[in-house]
Design an enzyme around this catalytic site. Structure first.
Site, short mmCIF file in Angstrom:
data_model
loop_
_atom_site.label_atom_id
_atom_site.label_comp_id
_atom_site.label_asym_id
_atom_site.label_seq_id
_atom_site.Cartn_x
_atom_site.Cartn_y
_atom_site.Cartn_z
N GLY B 271 0.83 -1.20 0.00
CA GLY B 271 0.00 0.00 0.00
C GLY B 271 0.86 1.25 0.00
N VAL B 272 0.22 2.40 -0.15
CA VAL B 272 0.93 3.66 -0.26
C VAL B 272 1.04 4.30 1.12
CG1 VAL B 272 0.91 5.93 -1.37
CG2 VAL B 272 -0.04 3.94 -2.55
N GLU B 296 0.02 -1.92 -6.94
CA GLU B 296 -0.61 -0.78 -7.59
C GLU B 296 0.38 0.31 -7.93
OE1 GLU B 296 -4.93 -0.89 -5.33
OE2 GLU B 296 -3.52 0.68 -4.88
N ILE B 366 -6.82 1.49 9.75
CA ILE B 366 -7.15 2.56 10.70
C ILE B 366 -7.39 1.94 12.07
CG2 ILE B 366 -8.94 4.24 11.33
CD1 ILE B 366 -9.16 4.95 8.35
N ASN B 386 -9.89 8.09 3.23
CA ASN B 386 -9.58 8.10 1.81
C ASN B 386 -10.48 7.14 1.04
OD1 ASN B 386 -7.45 9.89 2.31
ND2 ASN B 386 -6.02 8.24 2.67
N GLY B 390 -7.13 -0.50 -3.42
CA GLY B 390 -6.98 -1.87 -3.90
C GLY B 390 -6.79 -2.88 -2.78
#
Lengths: 504, 504
Positions: B271-272, B296, B366, B386, B390
């Site tokens: 993930g980012v 991604e 979270i 957000n 993905g």
């Protein structure tokens, strides 16, 4: 065909023994992979003999005798019921629907791991669940070379046979001998990084073999049985089920008209139970021809559709027929043989295939909330009903996910639409259509607040509609956040009220 | 290369105009498909010009001018920020991370539909989201035949170009011209029942073409730009991130030792954000060679891994680099060109490929609850952060799903481990590993109550551990059901307390 003639492999004939003798070969603490899926193809004799052995053992004191039971899905009283009765199951996966099992799970005396049915075999292969000690598999026959004719379900049998150190076979003479050839066991499976594309593009495609490979050396016992599958009766569709079916039919016809579904629809997956069965009956009464099913289970409704031509082919991993259904199947098996394919459940439920084929997934729900989250498993947030089964495999990866339920339960004491579900199995991202006898909510392309209006107006029972709207409006007015408005101190209050007052 | 020389198709050169002129071609109420994924490859000029037009329109009264914005994923202030600022977005999908957008979503003045990123293109194709009026796509260049050189993200561009009635192209001279050839656009897509297997078995496989097909007749405007992508800086890993990375590394090494992962691991999805980036840095410092990524987004950490040889190849749909990262990429593009493949997001995130390749999915959370349900999107149950992005595509269908987070937030006022999550994005069925700086909980094969012990003991912050255990013990003692023990009146009380007292 006499029962003995079903065991054509001479080496395996030497290992024929009684169920009691075979049960002696299962050790306390063993991980046991059993056949069985929705009351079909489960071992009929050894589990009961093992339960008797456990009962005797525990009565004489000492360390409790318990095993871990992995299956395809639900089995029957002779397996789950018998072993749960004697407190013989330490851990159970991946799905069950037995009342005694359920009682133990909810009283905390049985561990239960509720997995997506497509994933179990890869978890077992990966070693995530520990070593499988023994596989106990019902078959319809054993061929000369030791390969096996599967019975009325395939489930995880391929994986259990491959993974187990030892194998016990039950050869059931009551399984129709003409099942031979109806199965398609895919041997192209592998663990990553060695997986290849699964070259199946239509539910009728055959990509495997009709028999289960079986290493004869691993077989430690062969037990002959002659007993029917569980074969629970279906209720005739009631008015509620028929209304639900009508809403779905109207929806399909509208989607076809505006070009979002082909006139043969897309492959249907239908959960098990009276309402899905009613939907199938509704489809059979509709204008459809030559539909296809790519599903877990062949229910009575699908036999009727195959016979009428509404359904051209049905691919599944198991039967789940009523006594009437099994009679119909046995009497007309030549008709059904060419139209039904039984596959292992890691193929019947495979995400690759669900996405490629574009499954229309129809499954039941226990409750849905205003925003489209669905609870399929838990009563009032804590008590397990059955399990998620394959619903997640199909709903997540298919083309359309449809969830159905009467709008109330317990004679109107429970609303199936609640402010917030007490457990989530299918998230707001995965639920596209919700249907009750009140109507159908099409959630595609809607934001959470738009979904709330669609669900309250179309799906909630009138007795609960105003209170749901009131909750929603007050949640919107609370200033806590308008994406998914909630009142934290009231979100689960409907469930609390049911627990204390017996009504939501 | 001058900017003009990037438009080699003479028919399209005739349609060059200013951003303001192009913005005039977008009508109120239009469904607009825009390029852009994690701040890369989004249109830089027309959205701002459109925002200005909307601001002017709305200042003069009349019916508000708003459009529906569909993208790949998040974009940047020049797009989401500018349009949200003037209240120009009616509906936004499928992912955003813009503060002004977020404010509008949570104040109820923008509808937001949060979808799995793999599914958006099939929904658009299926017609579920309505007709796409116009596509607004950034490219790195236009070839003589009108085909397009994609820029720093692919996202949903293929689908938007195919689905839109009209197309506006932005040709960005600041995108590195050597991006040409790095993309792999797969044209084997179809709607069911016409889908075929996707013949990709390794992250390095190329299955498509380097260019986007573009029907020249649909292009109504070409706008020349020269502007950098958002390129947000990364924070250097702090002690918390490094601890999380260490736990994951230890876990990988143990899994390799016991034979449950190959020594090259399996394709990584990350993930980012700062923590995933720290995990990548941790991997780069470890003993690994020739890993692969099927993910991604290419972040800075992946460039370092590609350069060092830790990573052999990275497949993604977009870049998301810091200013330092983009400089490194531009300076050494010849090195990176052969090791990076950019695909459309319906391929980068495809369930078929996630399952086949056996992705190791690493994403942030979270909050997680005692039973392993994960909330990735909602603050205190109502406010959108957000979106799911993905994470669901990879976590559900991959080989291992790992969710990471510091054990507390807001200087210790919030526990990331709570009795019950206030929103579920990843269900208990889908979450295999949870990691905080405190430790790693391996949930594979565990029942819900066993998971609770693993999560409390390994992941919860010591400040909250006893209270979590106390909740769990009292829930078990409540007699309400021992599968997933909960106290309905307390389950969300930690969130309530935060809302009223500022501390959980």
């Amino acid at each position: 065909m006499s029962s003995t003639s079903r065991i054509l492999c001479s080496r395996l004939r030497e290992r024929i023994m009684s169920a009691e003798q075979a049960a002696e070969l299962i050790s306390p603490g063993a991980n046991v992979g059993m056949s069985g899926f929705t009351g079909a193809g489960y071992p009929k004799a050894v589990p009961a003999a093992l339960a008797e052995r456990i009962r005797h053992h525990n009565a004489t004191g000492g360390k409790p005798f318990r095993i871990n039971v992995w299956t395809g899905a639900s089995t029957a009283p002779e397996l789950d019921g018998a072993l749960a009765e004697v407190d013989g199951i330490e851990m159970r996966l991946p799905f069950q629907s037995d009342p005694i099992c359920r009682g133990r799970i909810n009283s905390g005396t049985m561990e239960y791991v509720d997995y997506h049915l497509s994933e179990v075999s890869q978890y077992a292969w990966s070693g995530f669940l520990g070593k499988m000690d023994i596989a106990l598999i019902e078959v319809a026959g054993i061929r000369e070379d030791g390969s096996l004719i599967p019975s009325s379900s395939v489930g995880n049998n391929k994986t259990w046979i491959e993974q187990a150190d030892k194998i016990i076979l039950e050869v059931n003479a009551q399984q129709n001998a003409k099942l031979e050839g109806m199965h398609d066991i895919y041997y192209g499976t592998a663990l990553p990084p060695n997986r290849k594309p699964i070259m199946l593009t239509h539910p009728a495609d055959r990509i495997g073999e009709a028999y289960l490979h079986c290493p004869v050396d691993k077989v430690i016992a062969v037990v002959e049985t002659s007993a029917a599958d569980r074969n629970s009766p279906f209720k005739a569709p009631d008015a509620t089920s028929r209304r639900i079916a009508e809403h779905i039919l109207e929806f399909f016809q509208r989607e076809i008209e505006i070009g979002r579904l082909p006139k043969e629809l897309l492959p249907i997956q239908s959960g098990v139970g009276n309402i899905p069965n009613a939907v199938l009956e509704g489809l059979d009464a509709g204008p459809f021809k030559n539909l296809t099913a790519f599903t877990e289970v062949i229910q009575d409704g699908m036999l009727k559709m195959l016979k009428s031509g509404t359904l051209g082919v049905a691919s599944a991993t198991a039967f789940s027929l009523s006594p009437d259904g099994i009679r119909e199947f046995d009497e007309n098996i030549d008709l059904y043989r060419d139209k039904i394919i039984l596959r292992q459940q890691d193929i019947s439920n495979h995400p690759e295939l669900a996405r490629r084929l574009g499954i229309i997934a129809m499954n039941g729900l226990i409750e849905a909330d205003l925003y489209g989250n669905v609870n399929s498993t838990h009563i009032m947030g804590s008590r397990m009903m059955n399990g998620i089964g394959g619903s997640g495999d199909f709903a997540r990866n298919g083309y359309l996910s449809i969830f159905v339920s009467p709008s109330t339960a317990k004679d109107g004491a429970i609303s199936s639409i609640v402010p917030m579900v007490s457990h989530v199995d299918h998230t707001e991202h995965d639920v596209k259509i919700i249907v009750t006898e009140q109507g159908l909510a099409d959630l595609r392309g809607l934001s959470p607040r738009q979904r709330a209006h669609a669900i309250i107006n179309n799906c909630a029972h009138p007795d609960f509609r105003e209170r749901l709207l009131d909750y929603f409006n007050r949640a919107c007015a609370s200033g806590r956040g308008m994406h998914t408005p909630h009142l934290l101190d009231e979100a689960l209050s409907w469930h609390q009220r049911y627990e204390t007052e017996g009504r939501m």
